[in-house]
Design a protein around this motif. Structure first.
Motif, PDB file in Angstrom:
ATOM      1  N   PRO A  25      -3.542  -4.652   5.472  1.00  0.00           N
ATOM      2  CA  PRO A  25      -3.209  -3.956   4.218  1.00  0.00           C
ATOM      3  C   PRO A  25      -3.079  -4.877   3.017  1.00  0.00           C
ATOM      4  CG  PRO A  25      -1.839  -3.171   6.029  1.00  0.00           C
ATOM      5  CD  PRO A  25      -2.589  -4.352   6.548  1.00  0.00           C
ATOM      6  N   GLU A  26      -2.674  -6.131   3.230  1.00  0.00           N
ATOM      7  CA  GLU A  26      -2.473  -7.048   2.106  1.00  0.00           C
ATOM      8  C   GLU A  26      -3.570  -8.088   1.969  1.00  0.00           C
ATOM      9  OE1 GLU A  26       2.037  -7.802   1.326  1.00  0.00           O
ATOM     10  OE2 GLU A  26       1.736  -7.828   3.511  1.00  0.00           O
ATOM     11  N   ARG A  27      -4.182  -8.488   3.052  1.00  0.00           N
ATOM     12  CA  ARG A  27      -5.154  -9.577   3.004  1.00  0.00           C
ATOM     13  C   ARG A  27      -6.579  -9.103   2.702  1.00  0.00           C
ATOM     14  NH1 ARG A  27      -3.053 -11.871   8.704  1.00  0.00           N
ATOM     15  NH2 ARG A  27      -0.892 -12.355   8.083  1.00  0.00           N
ATOM     16  N   SER A  28      -6.910  -7.901   3.090  1.00  0.00           N
ATOM     17  CA  SER A  28      -8.264  -7.403   2.833  1.00  0.00           C
ATOM     18  C   SER A  28      -8.483  -7.295   1.327  1.00  0.00           C
ATOM     19  CB  SER A  28      -8.461  -6.033   3.492  1.00  0.00           C
ATOM     20  OG  SER A  28      -8.350  -6.129   4.897  1.00  0.00           O
ATOM     21  N   LEU A  29      -9.650  -7.736   0.862  1.00  0.00           N
ATOM     22  CA  LEU A  29      -9.946  -7.707  -0.565  1.00  0.00           C
ATOM     23  C   LEU A  29     -10.302  -6.295  -1.001  1.00  0.00           C
ATOM     24  CD1 LEU A  29     -12.117 -10.931  -1.066  1.00  0.00           C
ATOM     25  CD2 LEU A  29      -9.623 -10.668  -1.118  1.00  0.00           C
ATOM     26  N   ARG A  30      -9.684  -5.861  -2.088  1.00  0.00           N
ATOM     27  CA  ARG A  30     -10.043  -4.571  -2.655  1.00  0.00           C
ATOM     28  C   ARG A  30     -11.164  -4.773  -3.682  1.00  0.00           C
ATOM     29  NH1 ARG A  30      -4.839  -1.549  -4.441  1.00  0.00           N
ATOM     30  NH2 ARG A  30      -4.436  -3.518  -5.537  1.00  0.00           N
ATOM     31  N   ARG A  31     -11.545  -3.687  -4.377  1.00  0.00           N
ATOM     32  CA  ARG A  31     -12.789  -3.680  -5.145  1.00  0.00           C
ATOM     33  C   ARG A  31     -12.883  -4.844  -6.149  1.00  0.00           C
ATOM     34  NH1 ARG A  31     -13.367   1.732  -7.406  1.00  0.00           N
ATOM     35  NH2 ARG A  31     -14.324   2.220  -5.409  1.00  0.00           N
ATOM     36  N   LEU A  32     -11.945  -4.962  -7.062  1.00  0.00           N
ATOM     37  CA  LEU A  32     -12.054  -5.992  -8.086  1.00  0.00           C
ATOM     38  C   LEU A  32     -11.920  -7.382  -7.485  1.00  0.00           C
ATOM     39  CD1 LEU A  32     -12.439  -6.663 -11.038  1.00  0.00           C
ATOM     40  CD2 LEU A  32      -9.965  -6.445 -11.360  1.00  0.00           C
ATOM     41  N   GLU A  33     -11.024  -7.531  -6.525  1.00  0.00           N
ATOM     42  CA  GLU A  33     -10.873  -8.822  -5.856  1.00  0.00           C
ATOM     43  C   GLU A  33     -12.182  -9.249  -5.192  1.00  0.00           C
ATOM     44  OE1 GLU A  33      -6.171  -8.356  -4.515  1.00  0.00           O
ATOM     45  OE2 GLU A  33      -7.774  -7.544  -3.254  1.00  0.00           O
ATOM     46  N   LEU A  34     -12.851  -8.308  -4.560  1.00  0.00           N
ATOM     47  CA  LEU A  34     -14.110  -8.628  -3.895  1.00  0.00           C
ATOM     48  C   LEU A  34     -15.190  -9.002  -4.901  1.00  0.00           C
ATOM     49  CD1 LEU A  34     -15.896  -8.751  -1.362  1.00  0.00           C
ATOM     50  CD2 LEU A  34     -16.332  -6.298  -1.669  1.00  0.00           C
ATOM     51  N   LEU A  35     -15.313  -8.213  -5.968  1.00  0.00           N
ATOM     52  CA  LEU A  35     -16.338  -8.517  -6.972  1.00  0.00           C
ATOM     53  C   LEU A  35     -16.086  -9.869  -7.621  1.00  0.00           C
ATOM     54  CD1 LEU A  35     -16.831  -5.029  -8.681  1.00  0.00           C
ATOM     55  CD2 LEU A  35     -18.187  -6.077  -6.852  1.00  0.00           C
ATOM     56  N   ARG A  72      -6.851   2.643  -2.606  1.00  0.00           N
ATOM     57  CA  ARG A  72      -5.968   3.599  -3.287  1.00  0.00           C
ATOM     58  C   ARG A  72      -4.491   3.229  -3.181  1.00  0.00           C
ATOM     59  NH1 ARG A  72      -9.977   7.474  -1.107  1.00  0.00           N
ATOM     60  NH2 ARG A  72     -11.006   8.463  -2.890  1.00  0.00           N
ATOM     61  N   LEU A  73      -4.170   2.185  -2.446  1.00  0.00           N
ATOM     62  CA  LEU A  73      -2.774   1.824  -2.218  1.00  0.00           C
ATOM     63  C   LEU A  73      -2.310   0.786  -3.237  1.00  0.00           C
ATOM     64  CD1 LEU A  73      -2.756   1.502   1.675  1.00  0.00           C
ATOM     65  CD2 LEU A  73      -2.126   3.491   0.294  1.00  0.00           C
ATOM     66  N   ASP A  74      -1.128   1.006  -3.802  1.00  0.00           N
ATOM     67  CA  ASP A  74      -0.535   0.035  -4.703  1.00  0.00           C
ATOM     68  C   ASP A  74       0.153  -1.074  -3.904  1.00  0.00           C
ATOM     69  OD1 ASP A  74      -1.374   1.334  -7.035  1.00  0.00           O
ATOM     70  OD2 ASP A  74       0.364   2.694  -6.985  1.00  0.00           O
ATOM     71  N   ALA A  75       0.712  -2.035  -4.624  1.00  0.00           N
ATOM     72  CA  ALA A  75       1.240  -3.235  -3.975  1.00  0.00           C
ATOM     73  C   ALA A  75       2.379  -2.929  -3.006  1.00  0.00           C
ATOM     74  CB  ALA A  75       1.693  -4.233  -5.033  1.00  0.00           C
ATOM     75  N   LEU A  76       3.317  -2.062  -3.393  1.00  0.00           N
ATOM     76  CA  LEU A  76       4.465  -1.798  -2.529  1.00  0.00           C
ATOM     77  C   LEU A  76       4.065  -1.119  -1.216  1.00  0.00           C
ATOM     78  CD1 LEU A  76       7.464  -1.933  -2.008  1.00  0.00           C
ATOM     79  CD2 LEU A  76       7.748   0.209  -3.307  1.00  0.00           C
ATOM     80  N   PRO A  77       3.265  -0.044  -1.235  1.00  0.00           N
ATOM     81  CA  PRO A  77       2.829   0.525   0.046  1.00  0.00           C
ATOM     82  C   PRO A  77       2.084  -0.482   0.916  1.00  0.00           C
ATOM     83  CG  PRO A  77       2.370   2.058  -1.734  1.00  0.00           C
ATOM     84  CD  PRO A  77       2.806   0.776  -2.378  1.00  0.00           C
ATOM     85  N   ARG A  78       1.266  -1.331   0.307  1.00  0.00           N
ATOM     86  CA  ARG A  78       0.542  -2.322   1.107  1.00  0.00           C
ATOM     87  C   ARG A  78       1.508  -3.325   1.740  1.00  0.00           C
ATOM     88  NH1 ARG A  78      -2.616  -5.414  -1.938  1.00  0.00           N
ATOM     89  NH2 ARG A  78      -2.148  -4.479  -3.961  1.00  0.00           N
ATOM     90  N   LYS A  79       2.561  -3.697   1.005  1.00  0.00           N
ATOM     91  CA  LYS A  79       3.545  -4.618   1.571  1.00  0.00           C
ATOM     92  C   LYS A  79       4.270  -3.985   2.755  1.00  0.00           C
ATOM     93  CE  LYS A  79       7.410  -7.609   0.258  1.00  0.00           C
ATOM     94  NZ  LYS A  79       8.254  -8.094  -0.870  1.00  0.00           N
ATOM     95  N   ILE A  80       4.646  -2.727   2.615  1.00  0.00           N
ATOM     96  CA  ILE A  80       5.318  -2.024   3.712  1.00  0.00           C
ATOM     97  C   ILE A  80       4.391  -1.921   4.917  1.00  0.00           C
ATOM     98  CG2 ILE A  80       6.275   0.206   4.428  1.00  0.00           C
ATOM     99  CD1 ILE A  80       7.219   0.539   1.495  1.00  0.00           C
ATOM    100  N   LEU A  81       3.138  -1.587   4.670  1.00  0.00           N
ATOM    101  CA  LEU A  81       2.182  -1.463   5.765  1.00  0.00           C
ATOM    102  C   LEU A  81       1.873  -2.814   6.392  1.00  0.00           C
ATOM    103  CD1 LEU A  81      -0.179   1.233   4.238  1.00  0.00           C
ATOM    104  CD2 LEU A  81       1.350   1.509   6.205  1.00  0.00           C
ATOM    105  N   GLY A  82       2.042  -3.890   5.627  1.00  0.00           N
ATOM    106  CA  GLY A  82       1.894  -5.214   6.220  1.00  0.00           C
ATOM    107  C   GLY A  82       2.935  -5.454   7.306  1.00  0.00           C
TER     108      GLY A  82
END
Length: 319
Positions: free
Chosen positions: A83-93, A56-66
């Motif tokens: 927050p940035e390296r873990s694959l999300r749904r589409l990336e994983l598929l 549910r996190l967009d790129a900017l929140p993930r960067k901050i959480l990194g």
């Protein structure tokens, strides 16, 4: 202490379990912490951190959480799910299809173009609401279904076109397997049975089905393969949902980094309640194994505030 980091509206996935009888043993060693509070903390408490809800996190929140992750790492904390390296749904598929594991593909609706393999269906990229359309068998049907969803308020950029992967057995029964990864532990959750291809809840029960669930939960038959898939996704905490094709190969639907742990014990039929109680015990053991100190937070201000914020949030149910 275990700090479970989550978007505030979706903290119910864990907090409901902690409020129930089966989660009582975790209450003093696990705090559900909204990201909104974490970023305001002047000092990061020691312990183990689970970064959840990454879908549910967009790129900017993930960067901050990194950056938060880096601070925690420097202080010697244990963390799961970068927050940035873990694959999300589409990336994983995408990765699993390129690896030759998944037979089906998924595409963002705003960039997708034929040819894809029909039938397909539409779903949201960031949510766990299942299919947003029936099976669609041609381009015109896809366009009409996308228009209906956009008019209903969905962003085109948040919709996926997913190829149907038929995993029904010879009797037309679909199975959805689910298992958690919790640190180094792979913990089977359940098997759901249905004659519907979009399987969110079990609608086939009986002695034979219960025996199959028991066998799955006790023997953990796919443990080694699932461990490899979680590692490919760089996810240390989450629930994988998958099926077996007719050749017995795993087909992965998703890895949910903020899965619902448990409903209240009373929500489960008595005939299957013992399966869920057994899972609660295995979940507890796995969580205890990732707890770096096993003690309640030394700074109760933050844990009490986090619990108060979560208690004000919604209590929706997520499968």
């Amino acid at each position: 202490m275990i700090w479970y980091l989550v978007t505030a509206p979706h903290a119910y996935t864990v907090s409901e379990h902690l409020r129930g009888d089966w989660g009582a043993a975790l209450r003093k060693r696990m705090v559900v912490m909204p990201y909104e509070l974490l970023t305001r903390m002047p000092v990061m408490p020691q312990g183990s951190y689970i970064f959840s809800d990454l879908e549910r996190l967009d790129a900017l929140p993930r960067k901050i959480l990194g950056r938060v992750w880096a601070r925690l790492q420097d202080s010697g904390c244990r963390m799961l799910n970068h927050p940035e390296r873990s694959l999300r749904r589409l990336e994983l598929l995408d990765a699993l299809h390129k690896d030759g594991r998944n037979d089906f593909r998924a595409f963002r609706a705003d960039t997708a173009g034929e040819p894809w393999r029909y039938p397909v269906f539409l779903r949201q990229e960031k949510e766990h609401s299942g299919a947003q359309s029936p099976l669609l068998h041609d381009l015109q049907s896809v366009r009409e279904a996308l228009l209906q969803l956009v008019l209903a308020g969905h962003a085109l950029s948040d919709l996926l076109v997913v190829e149907m992967c038929d995993t029904a057995d010879a009797d037309g029964i679909y199975r959805k397997y689910s298992a958690f990864r919790i640190g180094e532990h792979i913990v089977p959750r359940h098997v759901l049975f249905s004659r519907n291809w979009m399987l969110k809840d079990m609608d086939l029960v009986g002695p034979a089905r219960r025996a199959e669930i028991l066998d799955y939960c006790q023997n953990n038959p796919h443990e080694s393969e699932l461990r490899g898939i979680f590692s490919r996704a760089q996810i240390g905490y989450g629930r994988i949902d998958y099926a077996l094709d007719r050749d017995g190969r795993i087909q992965v639907w998703e890895i949910n980094t903020n899965p619902q742990i448990m409903r209240a014990p009373s929500a489960y039929p008595e005939s299957v309640r013992h399966f869920h109680q057994a899972f609660a015990g295995r979940y507890l053991e796995a969580m205890q194994a990732i707890d770096s100190d096993g003690e309640e937070s030394t700074d109760a201000r933050w844990s009490d505030l986090a619990r108060a914020l979560v208690s004000k949030g919604g209590r929706r149910s997520q499968p």
